[in-house]
Design an enzyme around this catalytic site. Structure first.
Site, short mmCIF file in Angstrom:
data_model
loop_
_atom_site.label_atom_id
_atom_site.label_comp_id
_atom_site.label_asym_id
_atom_site.label_seq_id
_atom_site.Cartn_x
_atom_site.Cartn_y
_atom_site.Cartn_z
N LYS A 16 -9.96 -0.22 -2.11
CA LYS A 16 -10.18 -0.57 -0.71
C LYS A 16 -11.64 -0.38 -0.32
CE LYS A 16 -8.23 0.31 3.90
NZ LYS A 16 -7.25 1.11 4.67
N CYS B 200 -4.36 -3.10 4.19
CA CYS B 200 -4.10 -2.63 5.54
C CYS B 200 -5.09 -3.18 6.56
CB CYS B 200 -4.04 -1.10 5.56
SG CYS B 200 -3.11 -0.44 6.98
N GLU C 186 0.85 -1.19 0.00
CA GLU C 186 0.00 0.00 0.00
C GLU C 186 0.89 1.25 0.00
OE1 GLU C 186 -3.54 1.81 2.90
OE2 GLU C 186 -1.85 0.70 3.76
#
Length: 552
Positions: free
Chosen positions: A374, A425, A314
């Protein structure tokens, strides 16, 4: 049915599995004495929260996790709702304040303490519910189920919840970890809490046996001995079940269970830690390009195998390669040199005034292709709801100048002959998001993450622990690619075969099987969590009903 607020743990306790008679109402004269016993209960709750922290990464004393639920169960046993709420809050603050200290490393103490306090409120509810059900028969079972219910609540509300610090995530090794393959994180949480509650029951039964021995010329009643023995037997049975649960599960081999793909992980590092890690965005991109070029040289020299896919983390390109031709050229250069598609973590402009945290499949010949956006941006970090409201508490919210928008497609990508499930994440902490990618056919799981904003703290290790549990839960290898560490490759049994250090460039290449088998946890999904939550809620309803009847 609740006892007087000042009844010491074990005082007048029944044998485990029996329902005691209601105690007489606490008189006004007795209340000062009751309150005088709060300090030791509070100290016990605080000690339990602090000990529980030691079970999580940073300390890694996994076996101590059961002492947290045990201490809370002892502290609230036989107490009223009000006492349970207070003791649960004390436990929660002692646990979450140190556990989440990384959240305030660069933004100050207020956001850190506010988040820890909010999370502790949930454990206050748990303390109150545990106190109410502590006089029911089989109360250790209801206590463990209430832990699952509390975590289910904490992981969904408010702002979609924040399920960090779940009991299950403390189990990165040992017999209880195996249960993840049969019921996910909720079942592991239930097992840890059940062992803790049974330990508390054994202590209470032992105290009662000693007390009765003192009043019967050292002749301990058989019922008390049975209560002690029964609690100990059940306590030992839970980890024994976990040990047996390991037998049919995959081992530490990365290549068994399916056709293998060669996967390279790049950790390029950042110029500096902190909120301004990406102030030199081009330097971050260049770091990852340079590490990939070095890998290409090693492949050409025969020192490393030719990868089928290269994984960048990321924020490896915080420059939008769709709008910045120079960034696109650098990624093209890296992909062409290594002769493999790269999964690039990029910040992409749009839609509109928003941004997208996007994973891009970058082919060496065709350039950018499939993407994953995401699905769960982090509130107050990637977007700010009710900005004016939160600005009243801290102007740090304005560090998020533009909001990231959530994607709406599951992160399964076909890249280099590999079907991988991508999570970005903190998405790894949410059960449903991980379940979705495996359900969609991912043969391995990739976690792209950037932990530079948390400096040299335990945040990265805590997040890696979640990947270790996910590997066991779904029987898949999990690849963690971090901008500044810890990057890792986690085998299907949760063991770590490769890992990097914080803020140190690193590259590793492994052959990884693309698995298609389904664990029990994958097949049944969230059913264990809902079932255990219903059990806990049902016990609470019964306890409230008995309490009202006793009051009448």
């Amino acid at each position: 049915m609740s006892a007087g607020a000042g009844a010491p743990a074990g005082a007048g306790e029944p044998a485990v599995g029996t329902l005691p008679r209601p105690n007489p109402p606490t008189t006004w004269a007795a209340r000062p004495a009751a309150r005088s016993r709060w300090p030791w209960r509070t100290l016990l709750a605080v000690a339990g929260g602090l000990v529980l922290v030691l079970a999580f990464p940073g300390y890694d004393l996994v076996g101590l996790a059961v002492l947290g639920p045990a201490a809370l169960a002892l502290a609230v046993h036989g107490q009223r709702l009000r006492s349970g709420l207070w003791l649960g809050l004390a436990f929660g603050l002692a646990f979450f304040v140190p556990l989440l200290s990384w959240t305030g490393i660069y933004v100050g103490s207020f956001p850190w303490l506010a988040l820890a306090g909010w999370e502790a409120v949930h454990l206050a509810l748990l303390g109150g519910a545990t106190a109410l059900t502590s006089r029911l028969r089989l109360w250790p079972v209801w206590t463990a189920a209430l832990w699952v219910a509390d975590e289910a609540l904490r992981g969904r509300f408010v702002l979609d919840g924040f399920p960090w610090g779940r009991l299950g995530f403390s189990q990165t090794e040992g017999p209880l970890l195996a249960l993840a393959a049969y019921g996910g994180v909720p079942l592991v949480t239930f097992a840890v809490a059940l062992v803790g509650a049974l330990l508390a029951a054994a202590v209470l039964a032992l105290l009662r046996a000693r007390r009765e021995a003192g009043t019967t010329a050292l002749q301990v009643p058989a019922a008390s001995l049975r209560a002690v023995g029964g609690s100990v037997v059940l306590l030992l049975a839970v980890p024994l079940v976990g040990m047996l649960a390991w037998l049919p599960l995959p081992g530490s081999s990365l290549t068994a269970g399916g056709p293998a793909s060669t996967v390279a992980v790049i950790q390029g590092d950042v110029p500096r830690a902190g909120l301004d890690f990406n102030a030199q965005r081009r330097a971050v991109l260049d770091n990852h390009v340079q590490r990939t070029l070095e890998l290409a040289e090693a492949v050409a020299a025969g020192k490393e195998p030719q990868p089928d896919v290269v994984v960048w983390p990321e924020n490896s390109s915080d420059i939008d390669p769709y709008t910045n031709a120079d960034a696109a050229r650098q990624i093209d250069r890296a992909a062409s040199a290594v002769s493999a598609p790269i999964l690039v973590g990029a910040v992409v402009e749009g839609p509109g005034e928003n941004l997208s945290n996007t994973a891009i499949v970058w082919d060496p010949e065709e350039g950018p292709g499939d993407t994953y956006v995401k699905r769960h941006p982090v509130p107050l970090a990637e977007y700010v709801p009710a900005r004016d409201f939160f600005r009243f508490f801290s102007d740090k919210v304005d560090l998020v100048r533009r909001d990231f928008i959530a994607g709406d497609e599951v992160g399964v990508l076909d890249i280099g002959g590999t079907r991988l499930g991508d999570l970005i994440c903190f998405e790894v902490v949410y059960d449903g998001l991980v379940h979705d990618v495996v359900d969609d056919g991912a043969g391995m799981i990739v976690v792209q993450t950037n932990n530079a904003t948390f400096g040299y703290t335990d945040e990265s290790a805590q997040q890696l622990a979640m990947s270790r549990l996910r590997a066991v839960e779904f029987g898949r290898t999990v690849v963690v690619a971090a901008t500044s560490g810890i990057s890792a490759i986690v085998a299907p049994d949760g063991s770590i075969t490769e890992s990097s250090q914080l803020f140190t460039p690193d590259v590793f290449v492994e052959d990884i099987a693309q698995r298609s088998s389904a664990t029990v946890a994958q097949r049944i999904g969230a059913a264990p969590e809902w079932a255990l939550t219903a059990v806990g809620a049902g016990a609470l309803v019964v306890a409230l009903g008995l309490r009202r009847r006793a009051a009448r």
